[in-house]
Structure formats: C-alpha cells, structure tokens
Design a protein around this motif. Structure first.
Motif, PDB file in Angstrom:
ATOM      1  N   LEU A 389     -30.896  33.631 -23.687  1.00  0.00           N
ATOM      2  CA  LEU A 389     -30.581  32.226 -23.520  1.00  0.00           C
ATOM      3  C   LEU A 389     -31.629  31.584 -22.622  1.00  0.00           C
ATOM      4  O   LEU A 389     -31.797  31.984 -21.472  1.00  0.00           O
ATOM      5  CB  LEU A 389     -29.186  32.054 -22.919  1.00  0.00           C
ATOM      6  CG  LEU A 389     -28.725  30.607 -22.739  1.00  0.00           C
ATOM      7  CD1 LEU A 389     -28.631  29.902 -24.090  1.00  0.00           C
ATOM      8  CD2 LEU A 389     -27.396  30.537 -22.008  1.00  0.00           C
ATOM      9  N   GLN A 390     -32.334  30.605 -23.159  1.00  0.00           N
ATOM     10  CA  GLN A 390     -33.330  29.870 -22.397  1.00  0.00           C
ATOM     11  C   GLN A 390     -32.786  28.483 -22.066  1.00  0.00           C
ATOM     12  O   GLN A 390     -32.162  27.840 -22.904  1.00  0.00           O
ATOM     13  CB  GLN A 390     -34.634  29.753 -23.188  1.00  0.00           C
ATOM     14  CG  GLN A 390     -35.315  31.090 -23.440  1.00  0.00           C
ATOM     15  CD  GLN A 390     -36.627  30.949 -24.177  1.00  0.00           C
ATOM     16  OE1 GLN A 390     -37.006  29.854 -24.614  1.00  0.00           O
ATOM     17  NE2 GLN A 390     -37.353  32.057 -24.319  1.00  0.00           N
ATOM     18  N   VAL A 391     -33.053  28.031 -20.843  1.00  0.00           N
ATOM     19  CA  VAL A 391     -32.544  26.752 -20.360  1.00  0.00           C
ATOM     20  C   VAL A 391     -33.729  25.871 -19.996  1.00  0.00           C
ATOM     21  O   VAL A 391     -34.632  26.287 -19.265  1.00  0.00           O
ATOM     22  CB  VAL A 391     -31.628  26.947 -19.135  1.00  0.00           C
ATOM     23  CG1 VAL A 391     -31.044  25.607 -18.686  1.00  0.00           C
ATOM     24  CG2 VAL A 391     -30.501  27.936 -19.453  1.00  0.00           C
ATOM     25  N   ARG A 392     -33.703  24.639 -20.508  1.00  0.00           N
ATOM     26  CA  ARG A 392     -34.748  23.658 -20.191  1.00  0.00           C
ATOM     27  C   ARG A 392     -34.093  22.335 -19.811  1.00  0.00           C
ATOM     28  O   ARG A 392     -33.071  21.964 -20.391  1.00  0.00           O
ATOM     29  CB  ARG A 392     -35.694  23.460 -21.380  1.00  0.00           C
ATOM     30  CG  ARG A 392     -36.532  24.691 -21.728  1.00  0.00           C
ATOM     31  CD  ARG A 392     -37.327  24.469 -23.016  1.00  0.00           C
ATOM     32  NE  ARG A 392     -38.279  25.546 -23.275  1.00  0.00           N
ATOM     33  CZ  ARG A 392     -37.973  26.690 -23.896  1.00  0.00           C
ATOM     34  NH1 ARG A 392     -36.729  26.905 -24.311  1.00  0.00           N
ATOM     35  NH2 ARG A 392     -38.901  27.616 -24.090  1.00  0.00           N
ATOM     36  N   PHE A 393     -34.699  21.643 -18.880  1.00  0.00           N
ATOM     37  CA  PHE A 393     -34.193  20.365 -18.405  1.00  0.00           C
ATOM     38  C   PHE A 393     -35.130  19.245 -18.847  1.00  0.00           C
ATOM     39  O   PHE A 393     -36.305  19.210 -18.450  1.00  0.00           O
ATOM     40  CB  PHE A 393     -34.060  20.368 -16.872  1.00  0.00           C
ATOM     41  CG  PHE A 393     -33.000  21.294 -16.350  1.00  0.00           C
ATOM     42  CD1 PHE A 393     -31.738  20.828 -16.020  1.00  0.00           C
ATOM     43  CD2 PHE A 393     -33.260  22.653 -16.199  1.00  0.00           C
ATOM     44  CE1 PHE A 393     -30.758  21.689 -15.535  1.00  0.00           C
ATOM     45  CE2 PHE A 393     -32.293  23.521 -15.717  1.00  0.00           C
ATOM     46  CZ  PHE A 393     -31.039  23.030 -15.383  1.00  0.00           C
ATOM     47  N   ASN A 394     -34.609  18.354 -19.679  1.00  0.00           N
ATOM     48  CA  ASN A 394     -35.289  17.113 -20.065  1.00  0.00           C
ATOM     49  C   ASN A 394     -36.617  17.310 -20.779  1.00  0.00           C
ATOM     50  O   ASN A 394     -37.377  16.354 -20.934  1.00  0.00           O
ATOM     51  CB  ASN A 394     -35.490  16.212 -18.837  1.00  0.00           C
ATOM     52  CG  ASN A 394     -34.183  15.632 -18.330  1.00  0.00           C
ATOM     53  OD1 ASN A 394     -33.340  15.205 -19.115  1.00  0.00           O
ATOM     54  ND2 ASN A 394     -34.002  15.645 -17.017  1.00  0.00           N
ATOM     55  N   ASP A 395     -36.891  18.502 -21.222  1.00  0.00           N
ATOM     56  CA  ASP A 395     -38.110  18.746 -21.993  1.00  0.00           C
ATOM     57  C   ASP A 395     -37.861  19.960 -22.874  1.00  0.00           C
ATOM     58  O   ASP A 395     -37.937  21.097 -22.422  1.00  0.00           O
ATOM     59  CB  ASP A 395     -39.305  18.977 -21.072  1.00  0.00           C
ATOM     60  CG  ASP A 395     -40.616  19.124 -21.847  1.00  0.00           C
ATOM     61  OD1 ASP A 395     -40.568  19.227 -23.089  1.00  0.00           O
ATOM     62  OD2 ASP A 395     -41.681  19.136 -21.203  1.00  0.00           O
ATOM     63  N   TYR A 443     -31.248  21.599 -22.454  1.00  0.00           N
ATOM     64  CA  TYR A 443     -31.417  22.268 -23.739  1.00  0.00           C
ATOM     65  C   TYR A 443     -31.110  23.756 -23.557  1.00  0.00           C
ATOM     66  O   TYR A 443     -31.725  24.423 -22.727  1.00  0.00           O
ATOM     67  CB  TYR A 443     -32.839  22.090 -24.259  1.00  0.00           C
ATOM     68  CG  TYR A 443     -33.206  20.641 -24.514  1.00  0.00           C
ATOM     69  CD1 TYR A 443     -32.913  20.036 -25.733  1.00  0.00           C
ATOM     70  CD2 TYR A 443     -33.834  19.886 -23.523  1.00  0.00           C
ATOM     71  CE1 TYR A 443     -33.248  18.691 -25.955  1.00  0.00           C
ATOM     72  CE2 TYR A 443     -34.173  18.555 -23.740  1.00  0.00           C
ATOM     73  CZ  TYR A 443     -33.873  17.964 -24.965  1.00  0.00           C
ATOM     74  OH  TYR A 443     -34.197  16.655 -25.185  1.00  0.00           O
ATOM     75  N   LEU A 444     -30.169  24.260 -24.338  1.00  0.00           N
ATOM     76  CA  LEU A 444     -29.778  25.669 -24.310  1.00  0.00           C
ATOM     77  C   LEU A 444     -30.202  26.308 -25.626  1.00  0.00           C
ATOM     78  O   LEU A 444     -29.656  25.977 -26.686  1.00  0.00           O
ATOM     79  CB  LEU A 444     -28.262  25.810 -24.129  1.00  0.00           C
ATOM     80  CG  LEU A 444     -27.642  25.154 -22.896  1.00  0.00           C
ATOM     81  CD1 LEU A 444     -26.118  25.217 -22.972  1.00  0.00           C
ATOM     82  CD2 LEU A 444     -28.130  25.836 -21.621  1.00  0.00           C
ATOM     83  N   THR A 445     -31.185  27.197 -25.573  1.00  0.00           N
ATOM     84  CA  THR A 445     -31.706  27.831 -26.784  1.00  0.00           C
ATOM     85  C   THR A 445     -31.398  29.320 -26.758  1.00  0.00           C
ATOM     86  O   THR A 445     -31.797  30.018 -25.824  1.00  0.00           O
ATOM     87  CB  THR A 445     -33.228  27.633 -26.906  1.00  0.00           C
ATOM     88  OG1 THR A 445     -33.525  26.239 -26.857  1.00  0.00           O
ATOM     89  CG2 THR A 445     -33.735  28.213 -28.217  1.00  0.00           C
ATOM     90  N   GLN A 446     -30.694  29.772 -27.799  1.00  0.00           N
ATOM     91  CA  GLN A 446     -30.508  31.221 -27.982  1.00  0.00           C
ATOM     92  C   GLN A 446     -31.604  31.649 -28.955  1.00  0.00           C
ATOM     93  O   GLN A 446     -31.575  31.330 -30.130  1.00  0.00           O
ATOM     94  CB  GLN A 446     -29.109  31.516 -28.549  1.00  0.00           C
ATOM     95  CG  GLN A 446     -28.655  32.964 -28.350  1.00  0.00           C
ATOM     96  CD  GLN A 446     -29.503  33.971 -29.117  1.00  0.00           C
ATOM     97  OE1 GLN A 446     -30.383  34.619 -28.520  1.00  0.00           O
ATOM     98  NE2 GLN A 446     -29.277  34.108 -30.414  1.00  0.00           N
ATOM     99  N   THR A 447     -32.597  32.375 -28.429  1.00  0.00           N
ATOM    100  CA  THR A 447     -33.860  32.545 -29.151  1.00  0.00           C
ATOM    101  C   THR A 447     -33.853  33.683 -30.165  1.00  0.00           C
ATOM    102  O   THR A 447     -34.696  33.705 -31.056  1.00  0.00           O
ATOM    103  CB  THR A 447     -34.991  32.805 -28.144  1.00  0.00           C
ATOM    104  OG1 THR A 447     -34.736  34.047 -27.468  1.00  0.00           O
ATOM    105  CG2 THR A 447     -35.069  31.685 -27.113  1.00  0.00           C
ATOM    106  N   ARG A 448     -32.969  34.642 -30.032  1.00  0.00           N
ATOM    107  CA  ARG A 448     -33.002  35.823 -30.901  1.00  0.00           C
ATOM    108  C   ARG A 448     -32.247  35.513 -32.197  1.00  0.00           C
ATOM    109  O   ARG A 448     -31.096  35.094 -32.164  1.00  0.00           O
ATOM    110  CB  ARG A 448     -32.384  37.022 -30.195  1.00  0.00           C
ATOM    111  CG  ARG A 448     -32.964  37.294 -28.798  1.00  0.00           C
ATOM    112  CD  ARG A 448     -34.399  37.792 -28.861  1.00  0.00           C
ATOM    113  NE  ARG A 448     -35.003  37.900 -27.537  1.00  0.00           N
ATOM    114  CZ  ARG A 448     -35.699  38.963 -27.131  1.00  0.00           C
ATOM    115  NH1 ARG A 448     -35.868  39.993 -27.926  1.00  0.00           N
ATOM    116  NH2 ARG A 448     -36.223  38.968 -25.921  1.00  0.00           N
TER     117      ARG A 448
END
Length: 472
Positions: A389-395, A443-448
């Motif tokens: 799980l990758q977390v990004r703020f406003n980008d 933004y919450l991205t589950q990359t696998r």
C-alpha cells in the motif's frame, strides 16, 4: 451442504479459487446453482465451541464440543475451518488459514517443544421419530455449557495435562487513557485481555508454540482469566473502539494455585493530536464497510440475510462491476463508509483477463495548515495478501510515495471470505508541506496486481491534527 459426489466434475464446475465449485447437477436439486467452498464454513476461534451434523432418518446429532481453545494459536479472533463436505467435522489445532506462514511454528537447532492439544468432546444425541430435530441442536448447546464448566477435565492421566488445582488465575481492570476523547480514564469495556508467551506488543496473533488464555472485560473493565497453566506469560489486550495493542511490560509467572491481582492497567492507544476525520470502526474487521450482493450466479443461500454475508464467493469481482473505469473516491463529510467504502481494496480485472492496480482517493478540506505542528495519519489494516500500500498526499504521480507499507501479508482473507486476517497498524508522519489549505486528496494505491486475490482490507483510518489545534 452438498454430498461428496457433488464435488466431482460431472456434478460441479471448478471456479477461480480451486476449493470453490459451482453445483451444476447436485444430488439434492434444491442446491443447484449454489457455490460451495470449504472456507464458507469458517469461524473465529472464540466462537468455535460446538458444531456438527444432524441426520434426518434416524434423527441423530453428531457434535464436536471444544470447551477451551487454550491450545490453539493466534488468539481469540484467529479464524479456522469447522466442517467439510463429507460429512466431516474438523478439530483445527494449527493452520495457516487467515494468517499465512507467520503462524506456522518453526523449529531448529534441536529446539525442545511439547504441547497438549485438546481433549475435544464428541457428543451424540437423538430424538424420538417425529419430534423437532431442532431439539438436537438446542441440547448440544446446553451440553457445551456443561463441558465449558467442566474444563479443565479431571480424567486425562497424562502429567502434561494440568488439572484445575495445578493452575492459577489473573484478574485486574483495564482502563483506556486518551485525553483527546475524555479527560478521565475510559473503562475498557469488552476489551480482549489475554495471556500468551512473552513477546513483543501484539505478538500473540502470530504465536503458536505456547498456550493462550483469553477473556473479555465486563462493562466495568474488570477481567478474570481462570485455569491458566503454570508458566511465564505477558498480558496483552486490545480494546474495540481503539487502535493498537496493549502489553504489560512485566513477565507474569503462574504457579499452581496462584491468584494474581494486577489492579488497574492503563492502555494509552496511539494518539498525538485531535481527530480531524476518521473512516470506519477500529475493531480489526472490515465488516462495517460496504459488502456487495453476490453475483447472482455465485450464491450460497446459507448466507442470504446472514450476519456473515461477507462469506459469499466472488465478492472481490464486484468491485470492477461497481467501478468499471475509475476507482473509489471518498469525500470526508459527505460519503458514508457503510455505503461508499468497498470492503476490500482489490485489483481490477481488465478485458484482456489480466489485473491492474487500483488507487483510491480520500478527499478532505483543511481550513488552514499549521506550519509547525505535526499531522498524523493512522492506517489500521484488517488484512493483507501479498500487497504493498502506497500513500501519496495531493500528488498522485510523485515518483517515490510519501509512505509505503512495502510488501506485506499472506493471510488470503479476500479469497477465503474472511473479512479480516492479521492486524497491521501504520502511523504515518504527515509533513506540513504535503498539505494545502482547502481541498486535499490522499491517494491510496495497492500496487501488487498479479492476482484477483492480492489486496488489503482496511480496519480504520484516522487523520490527526497537531496537538496545538486542540487548544484553540
């Protein structure tokens, strides 16, 4: 449940998950078109006290009663199987189900180990022809209460099975201290409190080699753990409604006949500042989120209008039905997590029959950004299966994510209809520069994305503001 022959190729069709079949020509035509999967008959260990079978002619009940789960690993909410088509009843002492390899005991370098499993109690009952067969189930539940009161049994002759007078007890009261909720200590109502082998905070959910003894605190926060085998333990706890784990940093030694009163224990859950917003309920389960209706061609009527509606097959596929082209967007203050937050963050199947990663968004407003105070994002996960799980703020495109869990989890709870597996808690320091006054997006991205079963389940998400904000 189906008959054994119903699982054969001429009577069923295998589905994506190999243990699951669609019943195409079952012996009992009433269940034609249903899905059968052994994982649909799972339960949490704390609830696996009695299960079994009834025959109709003659009316006989066959029941397995487990009066204590002290010999099981993983704590009270570790899930396991209860029954298989057969009819087969299972006494599961050890498994990697809903936890993965983390809980499988490993031995090396001549390590000595011994453990007593059971006994479990097999109970048969019957009724006179024509009477209500439901009486067999009612009687089995009454017999369970009797067996629980009889534990530990007096008849085992092995010196490794300790009798009641060889054991000890622990009592105390658990309080919760969170000044951002209440200036006074809060009663640890319904807290799970247990004794397990000494270890790190929360280690009990991955521990199997020793014995575990758990109870629930009452409405005053008082707990009593009885019939504890002699040995060294740590006391652990977690409280529904609060994130994180409690551990008393003292090794407790139980001796025969000991009655230890720990007095008041105070749990200080992770907290740096006031709650700006939150999603979900911190209870180590995703059950409060949106659980879709199953695809009509993948139904098990056992779970129609049932509290465990999440045990239907194929619910992971419903995400792509609901979000065919774009991903979930949750607006704080407008969205309702019970309707707008899908229970599992899964991959999306493409037209080419591959799978792609998905990115969820949380939108929220800030009236201002405190320039010196610290913000915090608390991210509690109820399950993870080969996920990152990758977390990004406003980008959404920043090359290195602001935070990543890295690769975690093998509990496979999405495929096995489990609503939770192992619990994970991540506490993310949010830099002020990542936030802006006005509208913000996480933004919450589950990359696998190699499989439909790669994904996570959220337990609870909380954004905390700087402590200074609470003063204004």
């Amino acid at each position: 449940m189906p008959m054994p022959n119903d699982l054969m190729p001429n009577r069923s069709q295998k589905l994506v998950y190999p243990e699951a079949v669609l019943l195409t020509n079952p012996v009992n035509p009433n269940i034609k078109g249903e899905v059968n999967d052994k994982y649909q008959y799972s339960s949490e260990d704390k609830d696996i006290k009695v299960h079994g079978w009834m025959s109709f002619d003659p009316p006989i009940g066959f029941w397995q009663i487990t009066p204590s789960d002290e010999f099981r690993g993983g704590g009270p909410i570790k899930q396991d199987l209860t029954s298989h088509v057969g009819p087969i009843t299972l006494a599961m002492f050890l498994s990697a189900h809903y936890s993965g390899e983390d809980i499988v005991p490993k031995f090396r370098n001549g390590e000595y180990w011994k453990k007593v499993f059971g006994p479990v109690f097999i109970y048969l009952n019957s009724t006179v022809d024509g009477t209500d067969r439901g009486l067999l189930w009612d009687d089995a539940k009454l017999q369970t209460l009797t067996q629980v009161e009889s534990w530990p049994y007096g008849f085992p002759v092995s010196e490794d099975f300790q009798k009641r007078d060889q054991r000890g007890s622990v009592t105390g009261r658990l309080l919760v201290r969170d000044k951002f909720i209440d200036g006074k200590d809060i009663i640890g109502n319904a807290a799970f409190v247990g004794l397990a082998l000494p270890g790190e905070v929360g280690s009990w959910q991955r521990e199997f080699k020793g014995y575990q003894f758990w109870t629930r605190a009452d409405d005053k926060g008082i707990f009593t753990i009885t019939n504890v085998r002699t040995g060294d333990y740590n006391i652990y706890a977690w409280v529904p409604g609060f994130i994180g784990d409690y551990k008393l940093d003292v090794t407790i030694t139980i001796t025969s006949g000991s009655q230890i009163n720990l007095g008041d224990l105070v749990y200080k859950p992770p907290r740096d500042g006031p709650t700006l917003w939150e999603i979900g309920i911190p209870d180590r389960s995703a059950a409060e989120f949106f659980i879709p209706e199953p695809n009509p061609i993948y139904v098990n009527r056992l779970y129609a209008n049932h509290p465990d509606r999440f045990r239907q097959y194929g619910l992971w596929e419903r995400y792509a039905d609901l979000y065919p082209d774009s991903d979930l967007i949750y607006s704080v203050g407008e969205s309702d997590y019970r309707k707008d937050w899908f229970f599992a963050h899964v991959t999306r199947k493409t037209k080419e029959n591959s799978y792609q990663a998905t990115t969820w968004q949380i939108k929220f407003r800030l009236g201002s950004v405190h320039q010196t105070g610290a913000y915090k994002l608390r991210l509690a996960l109820a399950s993870a299966t080969l996920s990152e799980l990758q977390v990004r703020f406003n980008d959404a495109t920043v090359n290195a994510p602001h935070f990543t869990t890295k690769l975690i989890g093998r509990d496979n709870s999405i495929a096995r209809h489990g609503i939770h597996g192992l619990y994970w808690l991540f506490n993310i320091d949010v830099q002020n520069a990542w936030l802006i006054r006005g509208d913000n997006t996480i933004y919450l991205t589950q990359t696998r994305s190699a499989s439909p079963f790669h994904g996570i389940m959220y337990d609870y998400i909380r954004m905390e503001g700087p402590p200074e904000q609470a003063m204004h």
